[in-house]
Design a protein around this motif. Structure first.
Motif, mmCIF file in Angstrom:
data_model
loop_
_atom_site.group_PDB
_atom_site.id
_atom_site.type_symbol
_atom_site.label_atom_id
_atom_site.label_comp_id
_atom_site.label_asym_id
_atom_site.label_seq_id
_atom_site.Cartn_x
_atom_site.Cartn_y
_atom_site.Cartn_z
ATOM 1 N N ILE A 76 0.848 -1.200 0.000
ATOM 2 C CA ILE A 76 0.000 0.000 0.000
ATOM 3 C C ILE A 76 0.886 1.254 0.000
ATOM 4 O O ILE A 76 0.667 2.186 -0.776
ATOM 5 N N ALA A 77 1.917 1.249 0.829
ATOM 6 C CA ALA A 77 2.812 2.411 0.927
ATOM 7 C C ALA A 77 3.432 2.732 -0.435
ATOM 8 O O ALA A 77 3.491 3.894 -0.849
ATOM 9 N N ARG A 78 3.882 1.691 -1.132
ATOM 10 C CA ARG A 78 4.513 1.892 -2.440
ATOM 11 C C ARG A 78 3.514 2.513 -3.411
ATOM 12 O O ARG A 78 3.839 3.450 -4.137
ATOM 13 N N GLN A 79 2.285 2.008 -3.397
ATOM 14 C CA GLN A 79 1.253 2.483 -4.324
ATOM 15 C C GLN A 79 0.856 3.939 -4.084
ATOM 16 O O GLN A 79 0.561 4.660 -5.019
ATOM 17 N N ILE A 80 0.797 4.334 -2.838
ATOM 18 C CA ILE A 80 0.301 5.689 -2.551
ATOM 19 C C ILE A 80 1.425 6.657 -2.173
ATOM 20 O O ILE A 80 1.173 7.804 -1.831
ATOM 21 N N GLY A 81 2.668 6.184 -2.226
ATOM 22 C CA GLY A 81 3.805 7.053 -1.913
ATOM 23 C C GLY A 81 3.909 7.409 -0.432
ATOM 24 O O GLY A 81 4.305 8.519 -0.076
ATOM 25 N N ALA A 82 3.537 6.474 0.433
ATOM 26 C CA ALA A 82 3.658 6.715 1.884
ATOM 27 C C ALA A 82 4.906 6.001 2.402
ATOM 28 O O ALA A 82 5.498 5.190 1.695
ATOM 29 N N GLU A 83 5.316 6.309 3.626
ATOM 30 C CA GLU A 83 6.432 5.566 4.215
ATOM 31 C C GLU A 83 5.907 4.587 5.262
ATOM 32 O O GLU A 83 4.797 4.737 5.760
ATOM 33 N N VAL A 84 6.737 3.567 5.564
ATOM 34 C CA VAL A 84 6.342 2.573 6.560
ATOM 35 C C VAL A 84 7.190 2.776 7.810
ATOM 36 O O VAL A 84 8.401 2.906 7.724
ATOM 37 N N ARG A 85 6.545 2.848 8.961
ATOM 38 C CA ARG A 85 7.278 3.020 10.218
ATOM 39 C C ARG A 85 6.935 1.896 11.200
ATOM 40 O O ARG A 85 5.805 1.444 11.248
ATOM 41 N N ILE A 86 7.943 1.526 11.975
ATOM 42 C CA ILE A 86 7.741 0.446 12.951
ATOM 43 C C ILE A 86 7.403 1.008 14.324
ATOM 44 O O ILE A 86 8.076 1.901 14.825
ATOM 45 N N LEU A 87 6.342 0.478 14.914
ATOM 46 C CA LEU A 87 5.959 0.795 16.293
ATOM 47 C C LEU A 87 5.820 -0.525 17.016
ATOM 48 O O LEU A 87 5.197 -1.441 16.494
ATOM 49 N N ASN A 88 6.391 -0.630 18.217
ATOM 50 C CA ASN A 88 6.317 -1.899 18.934
ATOM 51 C C ASN A 88 5.333 -1.818 20.103
ATOM 52 O O ASN A 88 5.630 -1.204 21.117
ATOM 53 N N PRO A 89 4.170 -2.450 19.994
ATOM 54 C CA PRO A 89 3.215 -2.371 21.111
ATOM 55 C C PRO A 89 3.672 -3.136 22.348
ATOM 56 O O PRO A 89 3.111 -2.972 23.417
ATOM 57 N N LEU A 90 4.708 -3.974 22.197
ATOM 58 C CA LEU A 90 5.154 -4.810 23.321
ATOM 59 C C LEU A 90 6.524 -4.404 23.863
ATOM 60 O O LEU A 90 7.191 -5.195 24.536
ATOM 61 N N ALA A 91 6.953 -3.175 23.583
ATOM 62 C CA ALA A 91 8.283 -2.738 24.024
ATOM 63 C C ALA A 91 8.432 -2.838 25.544
ATOM 64 O O ALA A 91 7.494 -2.560 26.292
ATOM 65 N N ALA A 92 9.630 -3.230 25.983
ATOM 66 C CA ALA A 92 9.879 -3.433 27.410
ATOM 67 C C ALA A 92 9.900 -2.104 28.168
ATOM 68 O O ALA A 92 9.420 -2.009 29.284
ATOM 69 N N HIS A 93 10.497 -1.063 27.563
ATOM 70 C CA HIS A 93 10.474 0.234 28.237
ATOM 71 C C HIS A 93 9.196 0.961 27.849
ATOM 72 O O HIS A 93 9.139 1.755 26.913
ATOM 73 N N TRP A 94 8.157 0.660 28.594
ATOM 74 C CA TRP A 94 6.810 1.111 28.258
ATOM 75 C C TRP A 94 6.674 2.632 28.172
ATOM 76 O O TRP A 94 6.149 3.163 27.191
ATOM 77 N N MET A 95 7.152 3.339 29.189
ATOM 78 C CA MET A 95 6.982 4.794 29.251
ATOM 79 C C MET A 95 7.632 5.489 28.053
ATOM 80 O O MET A 95 7.038 6.334 27.400
ATOM 81 N N LYS A 96 8.852 5.092 27.759
ATOM 82 C CA LYS A 96 9.596 5.662 26.643
ATOM 83 C C LYS A 96 8.859 5.381 25.317
ATOM 84 O O LYS A 96 8.752 6.230 24.443
ATOM 85 N N ASN A 97 8.326 4.174 25.220
ATOM 86 C CA ASN A 97 7.622 3.754 24.017
ATOM 87 C C ASN A 97 6.328 4.548 23.803
ATOM 88 O O ASN A 97 5.981 4.901 22.679
ATOM 89 N N MET A 98 5.624 4.843 24.888
ATOM 90 C CA MET A 98 4.385 5.621 24.784
ATOM 91 C C MET A 98 4.703 7.036 24.282
ATOM 92 O O MET A 98 3.987 7.591 23.454
ATOM 93 N N ARG A 99 5.782 7.622 24.796
ATOM 94 C CA ARG A 99 6.189 8.966 24.348
ATOM 95 C C ARG A 99 6.584 8.926 22.876
ATOM 96 O O ARG A 99 6.247 9.820 22.114
#
Ligand code: ZN
Length: 298
Positions: A263-286
């Motif tokens: 989808i990103a390739r077709q519409i010219g968007a970028e793909v970003r990684i977000l980890n919902p299970l990151a160990a450092h929760w507070m930092k990840n939420m920010r």
């Protein structure tokens, strides 16, 4: 006679000793949790008084993970288990708890306002959950909302003072400090996302439903019932992505990114990684708040 009795007592106590193969290695409270963000929550309240073991390690997924024998052994001597009722727990619960009837079970989901999963856009393969009627159709990602985490923190605190009442004062002070930091975080995210231009974001696995609910955003999931979308569904998603001026598509390290990339390739968007299970929760939420604020302000 007397000699015999003494001998007998010695024998009995020796065999009793042998009956305790899971003698505690540490004086700390042994706590088991299912996912890494919960490790963070328990440490905030338990501090140095607890050892936390997480059943699903880095890279594992709560939807299909199977516990290892080493983890099962830990459970046989754990003091308490903090449930969050992800699929993995529901599938393994009986096997995980049978060896240790003494373990305190803390249900950290009590009082959480669950989001019902939309049947059409169900984010998971809920085969296992289908059998456990009490959580059928609930969105399980309640750890990604500071407000819902405040509820979980209260349950963790109650559990710790039950298994280790002599340290109640310390747990209480730690809990109060953690609740305060959750309020600060909540305010910070709210401010950060208050004036963004767009309110919808596209994501492969819709893990951020509670986050979206709290901050007035909307997730557009790519995954349909835990699977990659069909060609027809992909076409529909691309139309929506164009209409909503989607510039970033989010994926998570535990799931496939194939359809997101397409989808990103077709519409010219970028793909970003977000980890919902990151160990450092507070930092990840920010990180999530800042990434979204930047993305939705374009
Ligand atoms: Zn999930």
């Amino acid at each position: 006679m007397r000699k015999q009795m003494i001998l007998c007592v010695v024998c009995v106590s020796m065999s009793l000793f042998q009956l305790l193969p899971y003698a505690k290695a540490s004086e700390k409270v042994q706590v088991a949790v299912s996912i890494l963000p919960q490790t963070y929550f328990v440490r905030q309240i338990g501090g140095d008084l607890v050892d936390v073991t997480c059943m699903i390690p880095e890279g594992g997924t709560p939807h299909i993970y199977e516990p290892r024998s080493q983890q099962m052994r830990f459970l046989s001597s754990a003091d308490m288990y903090v449930r969050i009722k992800v699929d993995f727990e529901n599938a393994w619960w009986e096997k995980m708890t049978v060896a240790n009837p003494e373990m305190l079970i803390v249900d950290s989901t009590q009082g959480v306002e669950f989001i019902k999963e939309n049947e059409d856009h169900k984010g998971h393969n809920h085969k296992e959950e289908e059998n456990a009627s009490d959580h059928k159709g609930r969105d399980p990602h309640i750890w990604l909302s500071p407000r819902m985490v405040k509820i979980q923190a209260e349950h963790i605190y109650q559990g710790l003072i039950t298994v280790d009442p002599k340290h109640q004062e310390t747990y209480k002070a730690n809990k109060e400090a953690f609740l305060q930091s959750l309020d600060v975080l909540d305010n910070e995210i709210r401010t950060r996302l208050a004036n963004v231009k767009a309110r919808k974001f596209m994501i492969f696995h819709p893990a951020w439903s509670y986050f979206a609910r709290d901050y007035g955003l909307e997730q557009i999931p790519i995954e349909i019932e835990g699977k990659e979308p069909s060609a027809k569904e992909m076409a529909g998603l691309m139309t929506i992505a164009r209409k909503e001026h989607i510039t970033v598509i989010f994926v998570q390290p535990q799931a496939s990114r194939r359809s997101a990339d397409t989808i990103a390739r077709q519409i010219g968007a970028e793909v970003r990684i977000l980890n919902p299970l990151a160990a450092h929760w507070m930092k990840n939420m920010r990180y999530m708040a800042n990434t979204l604020a930047e993305t939705l302000s374009r």
